[in-house]
Design a protein around this motif. Structure first.
Motif, short mmCIF file in Angstrom:
data_model
loop_
_atom_site.label_atom_id
_atom_site.label_comp_id
_atom_site.label_asym_id
_atom_site.label_seq_id
_atom_site.Cartn_x
_atom_site.Cartn_y
_atom_site.Cartn_z
N GLN B 81 0.85 -1.19 0.00
CA GLN B 81 0.00 0.00 0.00
C GLN B 81 0.89 1.24 0.00
OE1 GLN B 81 -2.26 -0.65 3.60
NE2 GLN B 81 -3.14 -2.55 2.84
N PRO B 82 0.38 2.38 -0.43
CA PRO B 82 1.22 3.60 -0.47
C PRO B 82 1.88 3.91 0.88
CG PRO B 82 -0.80 3.96 -1.71
CD PRO B 82 -0.94 2.60 -1.05
N GLU B 83 1.21 3.59 1.96
CA GLU B 83 1.79 3.88 3.29
C GLU B 83 2.95 2.95 3.64
OE1 GLU B 83 -1.42 3.39 2.58
OE2 GLU B 83 -2.41 2.15 4.11
N ASP B 84 3.22 1.95 2.80
CA ASP B 84 4.41 1.12 2.99
C ASP B 84 5.66 1.82 2.45
OD1 ASP B 84 2.52 -1.87 2.13
OD2 ASP B 84 2.92 -0.99 4.11
N SER B 85 5.48 2.89 1.71
CA SER B 85 6.63 3.63 1.17
C SER B 85 7.47 4.18 2.33
CB SER B 85 6.16 4.79 0.29
OG SER B 85 5.49 4.31 -0.86
N ALA B 86 8.75 3.82 2.33
CA ALA B 86 9.64 4.19 3.44
C ALA B 86 11.02 3.62 3.12
CB ALA B 86 9.14 3.62 4.76
N PRO B 94 24.85 -10.14 16.97
CA PRO B 94 25.50 -11.34 17.50
C PRO B 94 25.45 -11.41 19.02
CG PRO B 94 27.14 -9.69 16.97
CD PRO B 94 25.80 -9.07 16.65
N GLY B 95 24.68 -10.53 19.62
CA GLY B 95 24.61 -10.48 21.07
C GLY B 95 25.45 -9.33 21.60
N GLY B 96 25.43 -9.12 22.90
CA GLY B 96 26.11 -7.96 23.44
C GLY B 96 25.44 -6.70 22.98
N PHE B 97 26.18 -5.64 22.77
CA PHE B 97 25.57 -4.38 22.38
C PHE B 97 25.58 -4.18 20.87
CE2 PHE B 97 29.39 -2.20 21.08
CZ PHE B 97 30.40 -2.80 21.80
N LYS B 98 26.13 -5.12 20.15
CA LYS B 98 26.31 -4.95 18.71
C LYS B 98 25.01 -5.17 17.94
CE LYS B 98 30.66 -4.36 17.16
NZ LYS B 98 31.07 -3.37 16.16
N THR B 99 24.65 -4.20 17.11
CA THR B 99 23.64 -4.39 16.08
C THR B 99 24.24 -3.83 14.80
OG1 THR B 99 21.82 -4.16 17.65
CG2 THR B 99 21.30 -3.87 15.32
N ILE B 100 24.39 -4.68 13.79
CA ILE B 100 24.96 -4.25 12.52
C ILE B 100 23.82 -4.01 11.55
CG2 ILE B 100 26.67 -4.73 10.74
CD1 ILE B 100 27.79 -4.76 13.58
N PHE B 101 23.75 -2.80 11.00
CA PHE B 101 22.66 -2.44 10.10
C PHE B 101 23.08 -2.56 8.64
CE2 PHE B 101 19.30 -0.68 12.73
CZ PHE B 101 19.94 -0.48 13.94
N GLY B 102 22.12 -2.95 7.80
CA GLY B 102 22.29 -2.82 6.38
C GLY B 102 22.18 -1.36 5.97
N ALA B 103 22.50 -1.07 4.71
CA ALA B 103 22.54 0.32 4.24
C ALA B 103 21.14 0.89 3.98
CB ALA B 103 23.39 0.41 2.97
N GLY B 104 20.14 0.03 3.94
CA GLY B 104 18.77 0.51 3.75
C GLY B 104 18.25 0.29 2.35
N THR B 105 16.93 0.11 2.25
CA THR B 105 16.24 -0.01 0.97
C THR B 105 15.12 1.02 0.94
OG1 THR B 105 16.66 -2.38 0.73
CG2 THR B 105 14.78 -1.48 -0.48
N ARG B 106 15.14 1.85 -0.07
CA ARG B 106 14.06 2.83 -0.22
C ARG B 106 12.97 2.20 -1.07
NH1 ARG B 106 13.68 8.08 0.91
NH2 ARG B 106 15.91 8.21 1.38
N LEU B 107 11.82 1.98 -0.45
CA LEU B 107 10.68 1.36 -1.14
C LEU B 107 9.68 2.43 -1.55
CD1 LEU B 107 8.96 -1.12 -2.00
CD2 LEU B 107 8.04 -1.14 0.34
N PHE B 108 9.34 2.41 -2.85
CA PHE B 108 8.30 3.29 -3.37
C PHE B 108 7.11 2.41 -3.78
CE2 PHE B 108 10.73 7.17 -3.66
CZ PHE B 108 12.04 6.76 -3.88
N VAL B 109 5.94 2.72 -3.30
CA VAL B 109 4.74 2.00 -3.71
C VAL B 109 3.89 2.98 -4.52
CG1 VAL B 109 2.69 0.73 -3.01
CG2 VAL B 109 4.82 0.54 -1.67
N LYS B 110 3.73 2.67 -5.80
CA LYS B 110 3.01 3.58 -6.70
C LYS B 110 1.52 3.24 -6.70
CE LYS B 110 5.88 2.20 -9.86
NZ LYS B 110 6.58 1.97 -11.15
N ALA B 111 0.72 4.26 -6.47
CA ALA B 111 -0.74 4.06 -6.43
C ALA B 111 -1.31 3.89 -7.83
CB ALA B 111 -1.40 5.25 -5.75
#
Lengths: 113, 111
Positions: B81-86, B94-111
């Protein structure tokens, strides 16, 4: 619902200034984090704290320091701001270390001129 | 070092179609895999997460799958849905304080 509040939404500072970014959480979380978000690089950890007065370096701590004098408050300090520190800064907290979701603040967009 | 690769960087779909975002992690000790959604000008928010003892998890139109052998995990959004655009971020911890993030995906949902 967890609320993480960052004191400033936008900041503009000059090169060489000392900059303070403040973050407060209201859920008694042990862990607090400062991330930097840049396009194409995702979120990178600057520092984190697992208790009052305790801190650990993340992946990109150079040029930054932190302070946690109270459990609910975690401050990020740029000792001498530089233009390459222009970025979006996100504070986060989590209940547990490891396997626990992060709750983010709205972010502070810092511009250093 | 530890990293998480995320693909594609941009994804455009028609409303009602499905969207799939894929991530690969390097640290075999990773055991927690959250996904965050960041709408324009807003904070990243957790939308779903999966732990290493589970292969798939579903929440309404969102599902995540995990292949520990291949070190792959994916986000599936059905009936977009359009509101999924983000921007969507995958992460591996791996535990502890580490969280490794991916670079991100920009999703466009066209109405």
């Amino acid at each position: 619902d967890v609320k993480v509040t960052q004191s400033s939404r936008y900041l503009v500072k000059r090169t060489g200034e000392k900059v303070f970014l403040e973050c407060v959480q209201d859920m008694d979380h042990e862990n607090m984090f400062w991330y930097r978000q840049d396009p194409g690089l995702g979120l990178r950890l600057i520092y984190f704290s697992y208790d009052v007065k305790m801190k650990e370096k993340g992946d990109i701590p150079e040029g930054y320091s932190v302070s946690r004098e109270k459990k609910e408050r975690f401050s990020l300090i740029l000792e001498s701001a530089s233009t390459n520190q222009t970025s979006m800064y996100l504070c986060a907290s989590s209940l547990r270390t490891g396997g626990s979701p992060l709750h983010f603040g709205n972010g502070t967009r810092l511009t250093v001129t | 070092g530890e990293n998480v690769e995320q693909h594609p960087s941009t994804l455009s779909v028609q409303e009602g179609d499905s969207a799939v975002i894929k991530c690969t992690y390097s640290d075999s000790a990773s055991n927690y895999f959250p996904w965050y959604k960041q709408e324009l000008g807003k904070r990243p928010q957790l939308i779903i997460d999966i732990r290493s003892n589970v292969g798939e998890k579903k929440d309404q139109r969102i599902a995540v799958t995990l292949n520990k052998t291949a070190k792959h995990f994916s986000l599936h959004i059905t009936e977009t849905q359009p509101e999924d655009s983000a921007v969507y971020f995958c992460a591996a911890s791996p535990g502890g304080f580490k969280t490794i993030f991916g670079a991100g995906t920009r999703l466009f949902v066209k109405a």
